[in-house]
Design a protein around this motif. Sequence first.
Motif, short mmCIF file in Angstrom:
data_model
loop_
_atom_site.label_atom_id
_atom_site.label_comp_id
_atom_site.label_asym_id
_atom_site.label_seq_id
_atom_site.Cartn_x
_atom_site.Cartn_y
_atom_site.Cartn_z
N ASP A 31 48.04 51.40 35.91
CA ASP A 31 49.43 51.06 36.22
C ASP A 31 49.71 50.99 37.72
O ASP A 31 50.86 50.93 38.13
CB ASP A 31 50.38 52.05 35.54
N GLY A 32 48.69 50.96 38.53
CA GLY A 32 48.90 50.91 39.97
C GLY A 32 48.57 49.54 40.54
O GLY A 32 47.94 48.70 39.88
N TRP A 33 49.02 49.35 41.77
CA TRP A 33 48.75 48.08 42.47
C TRP A 33 47.26 47.86 42.65
O TRP A 33 46.79 46.72 42.71
CB TRP A 33 49.46 48.05 43.82
N ASN A 34 46.51 48.96 42.76
CA ASN A 34 45.07 48.85 43.01
C ASN A 34 44.32 48.15 41.87
O ASN A 34 43.28 47.56 42.11
CB ASN A 34 44.47 50.24 43.27
N VAL A 35 44.84 48.19 40.64
CA VAL A 35 44.16 47.51 39.54
C VAL A 35 44.45 46.01 39.55
O VAL A 35 43.72 45.25 38.91
CB VAL A 35 44.53 48.12 38.17
N LEU A 36 45.49 45.60 40.27
CA LEU A 36 45.80 44.17 40.36
C LEU A 36 44.96 43.45 41.41
O LEU A 36 44.72 42.25 41.29
CB LEU A 36 47.29 43.97 40.67
N LEU A 37 44.52 44.18 42.42
CA LEU A 37 43.79 43.56 43.53
C LEU A 37 42.55 42.78 43.09
O LEU A 37 42.35 41.66 43.54
CB LEU A 37 43.43 44.62 44.58
N PRO A 38 41.73 43.31 42.20
CA PRO A 38 40.56 42.53 41.79
C PRO A 38 40.91 41.25 41.02
O PRO A 38 40.09 40.35 40.89
CB PRO A 38 39.77 43.49 40.89
N GLN A 39 42.14 41.16 40.52
CA GLN A 39 42.55 40.01 39.72
C GLN A 39 43.11 38.85 40.55
O GLN A 39 43.36 37.78 40.02
CB GLN A 39 43.61 40.44 38.69
N TRP A 40 43.32 39.05 41.85
CA TRP A 40 44.02 38.02 42.63
C TRP A 40 43.29 36.67 42.64
O TRP A 40 43.95 35.63 42.56
CB TRP A 40 44.35 38.51 44.04
N PRO A 41 41.94 36.60 42.72
CA PRO A 41 41.33 35.27 42.71
C PRO A 41 41.55 34.53 41.39
O PRO A 41 41.79 33.32 41.38
CB PRO A 41 39.84 35.54 42.94
N VAL A 42 41.50 35.26 40.29
CA VAL A 42 41.72 34.64 38.98
C VAL A 42 43.16 34.15 38.88
O VAL A 42 43.41 33.03 38.42
CB VAL A 42 41.39 35.65 37.85
N PHE A 43 44.09 34.98 39.33
CA PHE A 43 45.50 34.60 39.26
C PHE A 43 45.79 33.42 40.19
O PHE A 43 46.50 32.49 39.81
CB PHE A 43 46.40 35.79 39.62
N LEU A 44 45.23 33.43 41.38
CA LEU A 44 45.45 32.34 42.33
C LEU A 44 44.90 31.02 41.80
O LEU A 44 45.56 29.97 41.90
CB LEU A 44 44.81 32.69 43.68
N SER A 45 43.72 31.04 41.21
CA SER A 45 43.16 29.81 40.64
C SER A 45 44.00 29.35 39.45
O SER A 45 44.19 28.14 39.25
CB SER A 45 41.69 29.99 40.25
N TYR A 46 44.53 30.29 38.68
CA TYR A 46 45.41 29.95 37.56
C TYR A 46 46.69 29.26 38.06
O TYR A 46 47.11 28.24 37.51
CB TYR A 46 45.77 31.20 36.75
N VAL A 47 47.30 29.81 39.09
CA VAL A 47 48.54 29.22 39.62
C VAL A 47 48.29 27.79 40.10
O VAL A 47 49.06 26.88 39.78
CB VAL A 47 49.12 30.09 40.76
N LEU A 48 47.20 27.58 40.84
CA LEU A 48 46.89 26.23 41.33
C LEU A 48 46.67 25.27 40.16
O LEU A 48 47.22 24.16 40.15
CB LEU A 48 45.65 26.26 42.24
N SER A 49 45.93 25.69 39.17
CA SER A 49 45.67 24.82 38.02
C SER A 49 46.93 24.58 37.19
O SER A 49 47.13 23.49 36.66
CB SER A 49 44.57 25.41 37.15
#
Length: 192
Positions: free
Chosen positions: A31-49
């Motif tokens: 439930d912390g911000w630290n668990v989101l950090l590894p997901q940023w590349p996946v999320f960024l590629s999702y947003v672009l697509s």
Amino acid sequence: MDKGRLEAFSDGVLAIILTIMVLELKVPHGDGWNVLLPQWPVFLSYVLSFIYVGIYWNNHHHFLHASEKVSGSVLWANLHLLFWLSLMPVTTGWMGENHFAQLPVALYGFVLMMCAIAWQPLQRSLIAANGGKGSLLAQAVGADWKGKVAVAMYLGGIPLAFLAPWVSCVLYATVAAIWFIPDRRIESRILK
């Protein structure tokens, strides 16, 4: 031929593409911000697509709304476009999961380029089915500088991905930004 069936089919395929892409996002454990950090590349590629698929859906909608008829060549050209768009979830996921590594970024750019190239026969066949070169639809499309610039930027971004993947991603995002700005060509000439 009635265009309603083509619109419904295309909308359904695009909705499935978006659904598959969002299902690739993994739920973080914690439930912390630290668990989101590894997901940023996946999320960024999702947003672009997501933006890219949205752009294609929007332009597809405008072209079909401005068209009265479709032909057999329109149906095949539409399937050609949908084929390349259907590869977006795979390349999006691969690029994000591998943190924008060289080959995934290059392949992502290749799929984007093929989508842009596939748009051209669809555009031409819709124009042909709706009055040809002298039609309002043809006049609205004009020289299609955005389409030409997009393909050129993809052609530059694909080999560049092997040297500087982030520069390629900036090129891909720039193309999306160019198309994200509403295109008033059709609305200003036809949808009055």
